[in-house]
Design a protein around this motif. Structure first.
Motif, mmCIF file in Angstrom:
data_model
loop_
_atom_site.group_PDB
_atom_site.id
_atom_site.type_symbol
_atom_site.label_atom_id
_atom_site.label_comp_id
_atom_site.label_asym_id
_atom_site.label_seq_id
_atom_site.Cartn_x
_atom_site.Cartn_y
_atom_site.Cartn_z
ATOM 1 N N MET A 135 0.727 -1.370 -0.040
ATOM 2 C CA MET A 135 0.061 0.143 -0.012
ATOM 3 C C MET A 135 0.828 1.208 -0.151
ATOM 4 N N THR A 136 0.315 2.246 -0.834
ATOM 5 C CA THR A 136 1.258 3.420 -0.950
ATOM 6 C C THR A 136 0.357 4.550 0.029
ATOM 7 N N GLY A 137 0.888 5.788 0.270
ATOM 8 C CA GLY A 137 0.164 6.558 0.795
ATOM 9 C C GLY A 137 0.140 6.621 2.129
ATOM 10 N N LYS A 138 -0.341 7.681 3.229
ATOM 11 C CA LYS A 138 -0.226 7.668 4.594
ATOM 12 C C LYS A 138 -1.315 7.083 5.227
ATOM 13 N N VAL A 139 -1.184 6.511 6.616
ATOM 14 C CA VAL A 139 -2.394 6.424 7.202
ATOM 15 C C VAL A 139 -2.908 7.359 8.165
ATOM 16 N N TRP A 175 -5.296 5.340 3.651
ATOM 17 C CA TRP A 175 -6.002 4.469 4.844
ATOM 18 C C TRP A 175 -6.251 5.592 5.946
ATOM 19 N N PHE A 176 -7.549 5.419 6.355
ATOM 20 C CA PHE A 176 -7.992 6.330 7.524
ATOM 21 C C PHE A 176 -8.790 5.555 8.617
ATOM 22 N N HIS A 177 -8.122 5.887 9.833
ATOM 23 C CA HIS A 177 -8.708 5.180 11.027
ATOM 24 C C HIS A 177 -9.288 6.092 12.005
ATOM 25 N N ALA A 200 -3.073 -0.934 15.633
ATOM 26 C CA ALA A 200 -1.856 -0.394 14.662
ATOM 27 C C ALA A 200 -1.306 -1.506 14.237
ATOM 28 N N GLY A 201 -1.131 -2.679 14.937
ATOM 29 C CA GLY A 201 -0.456 -3.808 14.361
ATOM 30 C C GLY A 201 -1.252 -4.391 13.336
ATOM 31 N N LEU A 202 -2.673 -4.247 13.330
ATOM 32 C CA LEU A 202 -3.187 -4.947 12.158
ATOM 33 C C LEU A 202 -3.019 -3.825 11.070
ATOM 34 N N ILE A 203 -3.161 -2.409 11.086
ATOM 35 C CA ILE A 203 -2.750 -1.658 9.882
ATOM 36 C C ILE A 203 -1.407 -1.906 9.398
ATOM 37 N N TYR A 204 -0.458 -1.989 10.268
ATOM 38 C CA TYR A 204 0.788 -2.251 9.928
ATOM 39 C C TYR A 204 1.028 -3.378 8.951
ATOM 40 N N GLY A 205 0.379 -4.777 9.461
ATOM 41 C CA GLY A 205 0.321 -5.863 8.883
ATOM 42 C C GLY A 205 -0.210 -5.910 7.413
ATOM 43 N N TYR A 206 -1.540 -5.282 7.205
ATOM 44 C CA TYR A 206 -2.163 -5.037 5.981
ATOM 45 C C TYR A 206 -1.576 -3.864 5.296
ATOM 46 N N TYR A 207 -1.048 -2.991 5.707
ATOM 47 C CA TYR A 207 -0.230 -1.864 5.051
ATOM 48 C C TYR A 207 0.879 -2.414 4.222
#
Length: 339
Positions: free
Chosen positions: A1-5, A131-133, A290-297
């Motif tokens: 994935m590119t772009g920021k969270v 990604w938006f959280h 955050a860990g989920l986002i890290y993994g999928y990102y």
């Protein structure tokens, strides 16, 4: 994935008086920078994921110091909206006997609580975001902030930005005449990943909960309910493709922690962690998110993502602050030691 969270929520100060009142004698009141979404942002930045954070703060020296603190941790802060007079606070005592000492919120009329639709230019804020959280704490504050959340989600969805939601339930915040189940489904409708637990999903999204099935907190039954909960979320909210659940139980002999991830019609179950003693529960769920986002990102395998997120959350239980200080290397060691 590119772009920021990009994470959206209220930046808070956690004030920690001891239950014995010793802070009055010592003129010493410990504090931590907090807020669920800020905890996610600082964790991701620590793990070298490009990260932004949007909140509302007053334009004064204290707020600027807090912004500088975020910047020093590699969190992009250019989207922060400045207005109002107050930074939100919460008080969480420390000490051995906390039975009658719960959290106290002091967030009314903070800059964030006074947000209204139309104030934030979401088109500009979402520039370069993939990604938006946000979390269920945001719409718990008042109806206007709930509308701001919906406004953000509608723009994010139009831009095909991946959206994650943490269903953290704070009973002391839902005080404006609406039950969570009256507010949260409209927001969850836009979300691609929903994280929480089986009880929060029931309370906030109206997802079925078989109380008889889980009465004894038997792990096999809990996993069965996690599967049912996940499937019902996917059915009710078609945009959602990933559901995660956490299970943390406190016993006299210590803490028990494990998680699940429902992805592509399969329930993945993490390693189960046990510990006789922990230091700080605050922020553990944020660390898991955050860990989920890290993994999928980073396009990790779902099982690897789940184990990373779970280990990150478990490590946080031994860090006395709202945000984690565990690096990717630290978390990887925890995973390797427990596979």
């Amino acid at each position: 994935m590119t772009g920021k969270v990009l994470s959206f929520g209220e930046l808070l100060l956690r004030i920690c008086p001891d239950v014995d009142g010793q802070w009055l004698e010592e003129n010493n009141l410990p504090f931590y920078v907090g807020g669920a979404e800020a905890n996610v942002a600082t964790a991701l930045a620590l793990w070298d994921v490009p990260t932004g954070y949007v909140t509302a703060l007053p334009d004064h020296f204290l707020a600027q110091q807090l912004v500088d603190y975020l910047k020093s941790r590699k969190v992009q802060t250019d989207a922060i909206y400045y207005h109002g007079d107050r930074v939100g606070l919460y008080f969480l005592p420390k000490g051995k006997d906390l039975k009658n000492a719960g959290v106290i919120y002091d967030r009314a009329h903070s800059a964030y609580a006074d947000l209204k639709p139309g104030m934030i230019d979401w088109d500009a804020v979402f520039e370069g975001v993939s990604w938006f959280h946000f979390s269920a704490i945001c719409p718990a504050i008042n109806q206007a902030v709930a509308y701001v959340c919906l406004e953000a989600l509608e723009v994010a969805a139009q831009k095909n930005i991946f959206i994650s939601l943490d269903l953290n339930y704070r009973a002391k915040l839902w005080k404006y005449g609406k039950e969570p189940v009256e507010i949260m489904p409209a927001l969850a409708h836009h979300c691609n990943l929903i994280m929480g637990n089986i009880w929060a999903a029931n309370k906030m999204l109206g997802i079925s909960l078989d109380e008889e099935l889980i009465a004894n907190l038997n792990k096999e039954s809990l996993l069965e309910q996690a599967t049912l909960t996940s499937q019902e979320i996917l059915q009710k909210f078609p945009k959602c493709s990933i559901v995660a659940n956490t299970f943390r139980f406190d016993y006299e002999q210590g803490i028990r922690y494990f998680t699940t991830l429902y992805n592509q019609n399969e329930l993945l179950v993490s390693h189960e962690y046990l510990a006789p003693k922990i230091l700080d529960k605050v922020g553990s769920g944020d660390c898991f998110m955050a860990g989920l986002i890290y993994g999928y990102y980073n396009e990790l395998d779902p099982s690897e993502t789940l184990e990373f997120a779970t280990a990150a959350a478990f490590n946080k239980l031994f860090i006395p602050s709202d945000a984690t200080t565990s690096t990717v290397a630290d978390i990887s060691k925890t995973v390797e030691a427990n596979v």
